[in-house]
Each structure stands twice: as structure tokens, then as C-alpha cells.
Design a protein around this motif. Structure first.
Motif, PDB file in Angstrom:
ATOM      1  N   UNK A  89       0.823  -1.217   0.000  1.00 35.63           N
ATOM      2  CA  UNK A  89       0.000   0.000   0.000  1.00 35.63           C
ATOM      3  C   UNK A  89       0.854   1.262   0.000  1.00 35.63           C
ATOM      4  N   UNK A  90       2.157   1.118   0.203  1.00 36.64           N
ATOM      5  CA  UNK A  90       3.009   2.311   0.253  1.00 36.64           C
ATOM      6  C   UNK A  90       2.953   3.124  -1.045  1.00 36.64           C
ATOM      7  N   UNK A  91       3.046   2.518  -2.226  1.00 38.38           N
ATOM      8  CA  UNK A  91       2.947   3.332  -3.448  1.00 38.38           C
ATOM      9  C   UNK A  91       1.632   4.110  -3.533  1.00 38.38           C
ATOM     10  N   UNK A  92       0.523   3.471  -3.161  1.00 43.10           N
ATOM     11  CA  UNK A  92      -0.784   4.127  -3.185  1.00 43.10           C
ATOM     12  C   UNK A  92      -0.793   5.353  -2.275  1.00 43.10           C
ATOM     13  N   UNK A 106     -10.463   4.664   1.832  1.00 46.52           N
ATOM     14  CA  UNK A 106     -11.195   5.866   1.418  1.00 46.52           C
ATOM     15  C   UNK A 106     -11.407   6.824   2.587  1.00 46.52           C
ATOM     16  N   UNK A 107     -11.428   6.307   3.807  1.00 50.82           N
ATOM     17  CA  UNK A 107     -11.551   7.168   4.994  1.00 50.82           C
ATOM     18  C   UNK A 107     -10.425   8.205   5.032  1.00 50.82           C
ATOM     19  N   UNK A 108      -9.264   7.851   4.442  1.00 47.41           N
ATOM     20  CA  UNK A 108      -8.126   8.768   4.418  1.00 47.41           C
ATOM     21  C   UNK A 108      -8.237   9.814   3.313  1.00 47.41           C
ATOM     22  N   UNK A 147     -11.348   6.172  -7.583  1.00 47.53           N
ATOM     23  CA  UNK A 147     -10.755   5.480  -8.733  1.00 47.53           C
ATOM     24  C   UNK A 147      -9.337   4.995  -8.464  1.00 47.53           C
ATOM     25  N   UNK A 148      -8.702   5.456  -7.374  1.00 49.01           N
ATOM     26  CA  UNK A 148      -7.351   4.982  -7.049  1.00 49.01           C
ATOM     27  C   UNK A 148      -7.377   3.634  -6.326  1.00 49.01           C
ATOM     28  N   UNK A 149      -8.545   3.246  -5.842  1.00 48.14           N
ATOM     29  CA  UNK A 149      -8.631   2.000  -5.063  1.00 48.14           C
ATOM     30  C   UNK A 149      -9.670   1.042  -5.655  1.00 48.14           C
ATOM     31  N   UNK A 150      -9.934   1.175  -6.942  1.00 45.68           N
ATOM     32  CA  UNK A 150     -10.973   0.356  -7.568  1.00 45.68           C
ATOM     33  C   UNK A 150     -10.676  -1.135  -7.459  1.00 45.68           C
ATOM     34  N   UNK A 151      -9.394  -1.505  -7.478  1.00 43.24           N
ATOM     35  CA  UNK A 151      -9.046  -2.925  -7.372  1.00 43.24           C
ATOM     36  C   UNK A 151      -9.412  -3.504  -6.006  1.00 43.24           C
ATOM     37  N   UNK A 152      -9.513  -2.648  -5.004  1.00 44.98           N
ATOM     38  CA  UNK A 152      -9.731  -3.127  -3.635  1.00 44.98           C
ATOM     39  C   UNK A 152     -11.185  -3.467  -3.345  1.00 44.98           C
ATOM     40  N   UNK A 153     -12.035  -3.414  -4.379  1.00 44.94           N
ATOM     41  CA  UNK A 153     -13.396  -3.933  -4.187  1.00 44.94           C
ATOM     42  C   UNK A 153     -13.341  -5.388  -3.729  1.00 44.94           C
ATOM     43  N   UNK A 194      -0.038   0.051 -10.173  1.00 43.38           N
ATOM     44  CA  UNK A 194      -0.606   1.276 -10.739  1.00 43.38           C
ATOM     45  C   UNK A 194       0.132   2.522 -10.246  1.00 43.38           C
ATOM     46  N   UNK A 195       0.576   2.483  -9.006  1.00 47.15           N
ATOM     47  CA  UNK A 195       1.185   3.657  -8.377  1.00 47.15           C
ATOM     48  C   UNK A 195       2.710   3.607  -8.357  1.00 47.15           C
ATOM     49  N   UNK A 196       3.286   2.660  -9.084  1.00 42.36           N
ATOM     50  CA  UNK A 196       4.740   2.529  -9.160  1.00 42.36           C
ATOM     51  C   UNK A 196       5.252   3.041 -10.496  1.00 42.36           C
ATOM     52  N   UNK A 197       6.520   3.428 -10.509  1.00 38.29           N
ATOM     53  CA  UNK A 197       7.145   3.903 -11.745  1.00 38.29           C
ATOM     54  C   UNK A 197       7.775   2.768 -12.539  1.00 38.29           C
ATOM     55  N   UNK A 198       8.125   1.680 -11.854  1.00 35.67           N
ATOM     56  CA  UNK A 198       8.788   0.564 -12.511  1.00 35.67           C
ATOM     57  C   UNK A 198       8.518  -0.715 -11.718  1.00 35.67           C
ATOM     58  N   UNK A 199       8.656  -1.846 -12.387  1.00 32.50           N
ATOM     59  CA  UNK A 199       8.324  -3.141 -11.801  1.00 32.50           C
ATOM     60  C   UNK A 199       9.496  -4.104 -11.966  1.00 32.50           C
TER      61      UNK A 199
END
Length: 272
Positions: A151-154, A193-195, A200-206, A219-224
Motif C-alpha cells: 500500500x506504500x505506493x498508493x 477511502x476514509x483517508x 478510482x485509485x482504489x478500484x481494485x480493492x473492491x 498502478x502507483x509505481x514507476x517501474x516493476x
């Protein structure tokens, strides 16, 4: 790698936890950078099965004492530190009595995921970032290992998106085969989302399973970096679709030069 600042954030690091692909690379990569004259910081959770006396952990009072809000609850942040013998490398431990005192890492004695693993991941991400802010240490690269750290990149890109200390920091996420079965708490998205993050940044967390949590990190990283020889096919396809700089799997014996080149040429864009 001389004078480059690299922050390693991992759920597991040897010698504090048993050897796995994650804990091994979370030790080998910073050791490589350290030997090349780079500056490193390593962060991991202070799980209750880490022997504090044997590994000589001690609390850093000047970094502790802050409360982090997790799902509308104030949770005290405790920072401990230890040095890896013979390596001149310090490891910072994110600690909290409620989240990390139990004598296990991710599951109970029956192999069931802890119900609060989602909150532990949120606390760890926020705790690392707040501590690095207190250290006033601006990393060139932040390299993330393991799903509990994912969750750090997010949070860095969204919750801390305007933090000047990280303005030029690049995020690299290593994706491993080692995940977990089932899902984390179905309320995880609501807690994030409380934060104040955008939906749309957490859509995968459904559905907060391993693949979807790693998609959020990607999604929130520059490289993998592919940390395992084989990773879930869905993740492999997702990474390929995004066309971000990606390094294929490298074993512990061959990663050194490949990581150096990837960090400098692909992540930092310092072409020779």
C-alpha cells in the motif's frame, strides 16, 4: 550507485525472519547498493516473532510517539532500530502493540489470515512515510517488497502526493509469487477511502485479494521487477499491458549488475 539514496520497504528481511525470496532479496539488494557506495534505509514491520533481545532492537524515542489514524482510531507508532551484523546496515522497525505484538507474521496457528491484516498494511505504509519525513531523508528510489508493504505506493502517490520530500522519488515494486489465499477484510477499500483517497485509485480493492492488492501497487509505481521466476498469470498480463519499465526475474546469484542498471538507466533515466 554511488551516493544514490534507496529506501527499501519490505514485509520480510533476513536475518530477522526466515529466508524466503522476499526476505532474501530485501537483504541482498540493499547490501549490493551499500557496497557500491549508495545510501540505504530499510524498513519492515516489528512482528512479534522477531526476537528483540537476540537481534538487539531498541526503540528510537525521537522517532516514536506519533499517532496514526487508521479507520478513525488513533494508533500509536513506535519505531525500533537494529543493525545487521557485519553489514553496517540499519533496519527500522514499524511497531504497534495492537497490530504487531502477536507471535506470528500474517496468519494464526491454524493458517488463517489475521482479520486486521488490511489495517496493518495501512499502518505500515503510513508509518514508514511519516518516519522517513522525520528523518528528513529524501530517497531517489523507493523499492517495495511483499504484499504487506504494497500500500506504500498508493499512499505516497495520493495521501502524501504533495509532500516535497518525495517530489522526485521513483517507486519500484517487486512482484513475487508468494501471496495469500482468500481475501483481506472486505471493508479494506472503505478504510482506505476514509483517508480521503479518490475512489478510482482504489478500484481494485473492491475485492482485496493478493492479485488486486498488487495491481494497486503496480498502478502507483514507476517501474516493476519480477521477483519470482513465476508470478500469477493475471499479474504478468497486467504488467505487460501497462508498458512500465520492467525487469525480468533475476536470481540471487545474478541480480547485482541487472538491478544497478535498472535503477540508474530505467528508473532514474540516467542514460550513459
Amino acid at each position: 550507485m554511488k551516493d544514490k539514496r534507496i529506501l527499501y520497504v519490505s514485509s520480510e528481511v533476513i536475518p530477522y525472519l526466515p529466508e524466503t525470496e522476499i526476505s532474501s532479496m530485501s537483504f541482498e539488494a540493499p547490501r549490493m547498493v551499500n557496497s557500491q557506495g549508495g545510501q540505504i534505509r530499510i524498513f519492515m514491520p516489528r512482528f512479534g516473532n522477531i526476537n528483540e533481545r537476540r537481534h538487539q532492537l531498541h526503540e528510537v524515542i525521537r522517532l516514536s510517539g506519533m499517532n496514526l489514524v487508521i479507520n478513525d482510531l488513533d494508533m500509536p507508532l513506535i519505531i525500533k532500530v537494529a543493525s545487521i551484523p557485519k553489514e553496517r546496515m540499519q533496519v527500522y522497525f514499524i511497531d504497534n502493540e495492537d497490530y504487531f505484538k502477536r507471535k506470528a507474521t500474517f496468519t494464526d496457528e491454524d493458517g488463517q489470515l489475521f482479520e486486521d491484516n488490511d489495517e496493518r498494511a495501512i499502518f505500515f505504509a503510513k508509518g514508514v512515510i511519516e518516519t522517513v519525513k522525520k528523518l528528513n531523508w529524501a530517497p531517489d528510489i523507493i523499492h517495495v517488497h511483499g504484499w504487506l508493504a504494497s500500500l506504500l505506493p498508493l499512499y505516497l502517490r495520493n495521501y502524501y502526493g504533495n509532500e516535497p520530500l518525495f517530489k522526485t522519488s521513483k517507486i519500484v515494486t517487486s512482484v513475487y509469487s508468494k501471496g495469500f489465499e482468500d481475501t483481506l477484510d472486505e471493508e479494506m477499500k472503505k478504510k482506505v477511502l476514509f483517508d480521503g483517497l479518490e475512489d478510482d485509485t482504489v478500484e481494485h480493492l473492491n475485492k482485496p485479494n493478493y492479485v488486486n492488492i498488487m495491481k494497486t501497487a503496480i498502478d502507483n509505481s514507476d517501474a516493476i521487477i519480477q521477483g519470482s521466476e513465476e508470478i500469477p498469470q493475471e499479474l504478468e498480463e497486467y504488467i505487460n499491458k501497462l508498458e512500465k519499465p520492467t525487469l525480468s526475474y533475476k536470481s540471487k546469484e545474478e541480480f547485482g549488475q541487472a538491478y544497478q542498471d535498472f535503477y540508474t538507466q530505467e528508473v532514474l533515466n540516467e542514460k550513459e
